[in-house]
Design a protein around this motif. Sequence first.
Motif, short mmCIF file in Angstrom:
data_model
loop_
_atom_site.label_atom_id
_atom_site.label_comp_id
_atom_site.label_asym_id
_atom_site.label_seq_id
_atom_site.Cartn_x
_atom_site.Cartn_y
_atom_site.Cartn_z
N GLU A 441 0.84 -1.19 0.00
CA GLU A 441 0.00 0.00 0.00
C GLU A 441 0.88 1.25 0.00
N CYS A 442 0.31 2.33 -0.52
CA CYS A 442 1.01 3.61 -0.48
C CYS A 442 1.35 3.97 0.96
N GLY A 443 2.60 4.37 1.18
CA GLY A 443 3.03 4.76 2.51
C GLY A 443 3.47 3.61 3.40
N HIS A 444 3.58 2.42 2.82
CA HIS A 444 4.02 1.26 3.60
C HIS A 444 5.31 1.58 4.34
N GLN A 445 5.30 1.37 5.64
CA GLN A 445 6.43 1.77 6.48
C GLN A 445 7.31 0.59 6.87
N GLN A 446 8.61 0.81 6.71
CA GLN A 446 9.60 -0.15 7.19
C GLN A 446 10.50 0.55 8.19
N ILE A 447 11.03 -0.22 9.12
CA ILE A 447 11.86 0.35 10.19
C ILE A 447 13.30 -0.11 10.01
N LEU A 448 14.23 0.83 10.07
CA LEU A 448 15.66 0.54 10.05
C LEU A 448 16.19 0.71 11.46
N ASN A 449 16.57 -0.40 12.09
CA ASN A 449 17.11 -0.37 13.45
C ASN A 449 18.61 -0.58 13.43
#
Length: 481
Positions: A441-449
Motif C-alpha cells: 500500500e502507499c506509505g508502507h512503512q519499514q523500520i531501520l534499526n
Amino acid sequence: MRSSLLLSFLFSWGTTAQILATPQSTKFNSSFALSQSIVRQTNFTNEDALNLNNIINYEKSQYAGGPTNEDEFYTLPAEFPDTRHLRPGAVIKVEDFTDIANYTLSPNLALSRFLYTTKNLNGTSIPASAFILWPFSPRSFPTLNPPNAAPVVIWNHMTSGFFGPAAPSKHRSLWAGDSAPFALALDGYAVVAPDYAGLGVTRDFQGNFIPHQYIALPASANDAIYAFKAARSIYSDKLSDTFVVMGQSQGGGVAWATSELLGNNASLAAGHLGTVAVSPTTSVFNASDTYIGPFIGVGIASVFPTFQLEDWLTPFGVNRTKAFETVQGGLASAFGFFTGNIAKPNLAKTWYAKAYAKLVNMGNKRITKPMLVIQGTADAFVAYNVTSQTVAEACWNFPTSKISYLVSNGTGHVPTLDASRRIWLRWIEERFLGTDLPPTECGHQQILNSYLPIGQYQATWNSFPQWAGDAQYSYEVPLQL
C-alpha cells in the motif's frame, strides 16, 4: 625481508621527495571581522562577535579558490542573448573540466560546472548554476541510452545558505561531500546537481538581483529538472536519458516537489525512474519560527511584492536579518545571528505564511513514479511526525501512488543519509534495472534499526578536513603519490 623492503621504499621515497614535516598553519583562509556598526546594530556582545567572526571565517575558508563574486565562471557572458527569450534548460556557459585543486573531492572523481536557464516561483526565466560530478567507472545497465552513458542521479542539496556565496558548486566538498554526491559518484552514477537559483549566479542579464527563494520547493524543482535538461544537451553522449531524483532536507523537499512537477507534466517527465527524499522539508511552517521566519523572509518579497520584513519579524529580528544579509552569511553563521526575540507571535498564522505554505507545501499533487521517503526519528530539524503526516496525506489524496516510507530509528538530520546509504543505493540501482516494487500500500512503512544499541554509535561527524597547504604537507595523506 618484506618489512625491510617496505622501510627501504618509504625511506627512499621520503628522501627523493624531500618531505618536510613542517608545522602547518591553522589560521583560516580568510580575515573577515564584523564591523563595529554591525555589532551595535545586532546587539552582539564582544564574545558573540568573536565567535561569529570565527564561524564566518570558517565558512569563507570553505570556498574553493575564493568566493563566487571573484570567480569569473559565475559571471554571465556579455554577448549572450537575453534569457527572457530562451526556453528553460538552455545552456549559457560550460566549464568542461573544473580545476579541482582547491576542492576536497574523493580520489578519482572529476567535476564540471555549467550555467543554464531555469524558472523562479513566479515563472520568470532566470540564469542559474549547477555542477556534474563524474564517476571514474560508470555503472552499466541494460536499458541505458546511450548504451555506454553514465546513469544520472539528480542531487538536490540540503540548505547551504541564502546568498550567492553559498553555491555548493563553489564549496570545497560540494557541501554534502561523502554523505551523498561522493557516495553516488563512487558507486558509478553521474551526479547532476543544481545550486538553486540565487546561489552562485546573483544577477540576471539586465543586472537585476536574483534572490534565493528559500523553501520555494516548486521553484527549486524547476532548477533540478532544467539543470538535467541542460546537462543532457551538453553531454548527450555521456549522460543517460533516464534519471533518478534525490535530495535531503531542503533538497528532500525539492526532490518531492520535482516528483510532483514531473507527475503533472508529461513533456518533462520522460526518463524519470523514481525519487528518493531524505529528511524532506515538506511543511514549511512546522519548523521553528525563530529560524524559518528570517530564512524565508530574505527571499519572500520576490514572491509577494507587498511583503515587508517589518510585518513578519520584531525590530530586533529585522536588524539581525539585515545584518546577516550584509555579511552574506551561510548556514552556520545563521544560527549565530538568529537567536533571541526574532519572529512576531503567530507568524505561521499570517496571510503571507498561509499563502506561501499553499504554494510550497508537499503532498497535494500526484506523483506517477516510485518514491522512497526516508526519515530519522531523532531529527532535530525535520520532525518525524511531520514527515509521517505528509506521507499519510499524500497517500490519502492519491492512494495509488507508489510511496515507500523508511523510518531510521535514532538517527539525526543529515546522518540519516549515512545510516541508510546501503538501502537507497540499492533502491536507485533497482530503478535503473527496472526491478518491480513489491506490492504494498502507499506509505508502507519499514523500520531501520541499529545492529548495536543506538547509544553505542557515533551520532554525527567529529572530524573535519583541514586546509591541505603546500606539497610538503603530503605526509597527512601517506602513500597517495
